[in-house]
Design a protein around this motif. Structure first.
Motif, PDB file in Angstrom:
ATOM      1  N   GLN A   1     -25.918 -43.161  -2.942  1.00 36.25           N
ATOM      2  CA  GLN A   1     -25.450 -44.198  -3.229  1.00 36.25           C
ATOM      3  C   GLN A   1     -25.574 -45.421  -1.923  1.00 36.25           C
ATOM      4  O   GLN A   1     -25.527 -44.813  -0.888  1.00 36.25           O
ATOM      5  CB  GLN A   1     -23.886 -44.399  -3.351  1.00 36.25           C
TER       6      GLN A   1
ATOM      7  N   HIS B   1     -24.211 -47.210  -0.018  1.00 39.34           N
ATOM      8  CA  HIS B   1     -23.187 -48.071   0.885  1.00 39.34           C
ATOM      9  C   HIS B   1     -23.379 -47.321   2.281  1.00 39.34           C
ATOM     10  O   HIS B   1     -23.911 -46.361   2.377  1.00 39.34           O
ATOM     11  CB  HIS B   1     -21.870 -47.548   0.188  1.00 39.34           C
TER      12      HIS B   1
ATOM     13  N   ASP C   1     -21.743 -45.996   4.369  1.00 37.97           N
ATOM     14  CA  ASP C   1     -21.130 -44.715   4.973  1.00 37.97           C
ATOM     15  C   ASP C   1     -21.899 -43.442   4.502  1.00 37.97           C
ATOM     16  O   ASP C   1     -21.828 -42.314   4.619  1.00 37.97           O
ATOM     17  CB  ASP C   1     -19.595 -44.358   4.517  1.00 37.97           C
ATOM     18  N   HIS C   2     -23.080 -43.785   3.776  1.00 36.68           N
ATOM     19  CA  HIS C   2     -24.019 -42.897   3.357  1.00 36.68           C
ATOM     20  C   HIS C   2     -25.607 -43.344   3.763  1.00 36.68           C
ATOM     21  O   HIS C   2     -26.449 -42.385   3.728  1.00 36.68           O
ATOM     22  CB  HIS C   2     -24.026 -42.493   1.751  1.00 36.68           C
TER      23      HIS C   2
ATOM     24  N   HIS D   1     -20.757 -47.046  -9.483  1.00 39.65           N
ATOM     25  CA  HIS D   1     -20.181 -46.991  -7.953  1.00 39.65           C
ATOM     26  C   HIS D   1     -21.227 -47.910  -7.367  1.00 39.65           C
ATOM     27  O   HIS D   1     -20.752 -48.836  -6.620  1.00 39.65           O
ATOM     28  CB  HIS D   1     -20.299 -45.522  -7.377  1.00 39.65           C
TER      29      HIS D   1
HETATM   30 ZN   LIG Z   1     -19.441 -45.981  -1.919  1.00 43.76          ZN
END
Ligand SMILES: [Zn+2]
Length: 292
Positions: free
Chosen positions: A104, A106, A108-109, A181
């Protein structure tokens, strides 16, 4: 011959341009609301040629092949040194990273993705739904977007569609489009084997809901409700042995594995946990869908 005034004017314009480009590329990572998420965590072998190289909660996976390695997810920008150290602690070369994937788009990834790509020269492959968000560092994200990138934008080498195969050496990963998501959140399904047996592994992006708005109040993502509906139904039908996820807490890594534990792939066989979590997410989805 240029006059001094003209030279100054040109210098002024070029400085303006530099400033403009700098602000166009400004990256500010969101405040780390969960410091424990990015705490270093000892890397370990999950099953066969699949390894955990993420932090305490921001899961990153390394798939090792004789033709080089595949890295799924990176954690935060500052996780770069942790991931690199984890890969090297396991005895692998960071420079052998050939393919970069994300579950994904975002921060944090994706935080360290641009840096890892630059250092290794690996190819970035992204689900089509997340391609614009990856390319602008999160500015066009339907929930968290804005004028400032949340992570360094990444140049995409290959756009993936549902069911596409990613091959490296003898490894074959199937990308499964699991939107909601993010518009291009996705999971990866593949087989690994050790001396005993083979395991079908699902690295799942669990369909958690990130927006406080009603689904009908998200003009940037008109198909959000039907995407979640599709993803939950599609994920329920999947068959696999080992279940992993974008966040370690989602598949309860710390319950299933303690640092220093001996190799034990069976610890990650947990259909019940997966089904329970999907059912829970479905309840949350329906509650939001039906909220007035
Ligand atoms: Zn996320």
């Amino acid at each position: 011959m240029l006059t001094l005034t003209l030279k100054r004017a040109l210098l002024f314009v070029s400085l303006l341009l530099v400033n403009f480009l700098a602000s166009a590329q400004e990256v500010i990572e969101p405040v780390n609301a969960h410091p424990e998420w990015s705490r270093p965590y000892p890397p370990f072998k999950i099953a066969g040629n699949l390894y955990y190289v993420g932090t305490y909660d921001l899961a990153c996976y390394l798939i090792v092949t004789p033709k080089g390695n595949i890295l799924i997810n990176t954690g935060l920008a500052a996780s770069l040194s942790t991931i690199k150290a984890s890969i090297e602690t396991l005895g692998f070369k960071f420079s052998a990273t050939k393919i970069l994937l994300t579950t994904q788009a975002h921060h944090d990834h994706m935080g360290a993705m641009a840096a890892i790509k630059k250092l290794t020269g690996a190819k970035m492959m992204v689900d089509e739904g997340d391609s614009s968000v990856v390319a602008d560092g999160g500015r066009s994200d339907y929930a968290f977007g804005g004028n400032i990138s949340k992570y360094a934008p990444v140049k995409i080498d290959r756009i993936l569609h549902n069911g596409d195969t990613i091959k490296l050496g003898s490894m074959k990963l199937v990308m499964l489009h699991h939107p909601g998501h993010t518009k291009g959140s996705c999971s990866f399904l593949f087989d690994v084997k050790d001396k005993e047996r083979s395991y079908r592994v699902l690295v799942a992006n669990m369909p958690t809901i990130v927006t406080d708005k009603k689904f009908s109040d998200i003009p940037a993502y008109p198909g959000i409700a039907s995407d979640y509906e599709y993803t939950i139904a599609a994920m329920k039908k999947l068959r696999f042995d080992i279940w992993l996820a974008s966040h370690a807490s989602q598949f309860e890594l710390q319950r299933k594995h303690q640092p220093g534990d001996a190799y034990n792939p069976v610890a990650f066989i947990d259909r019940k946990g997966y089904d329970a979590q999907l059912n829970d997410l479905q309840v949350q989805f329906l509650k939001k869908l039906n909220s007035k």
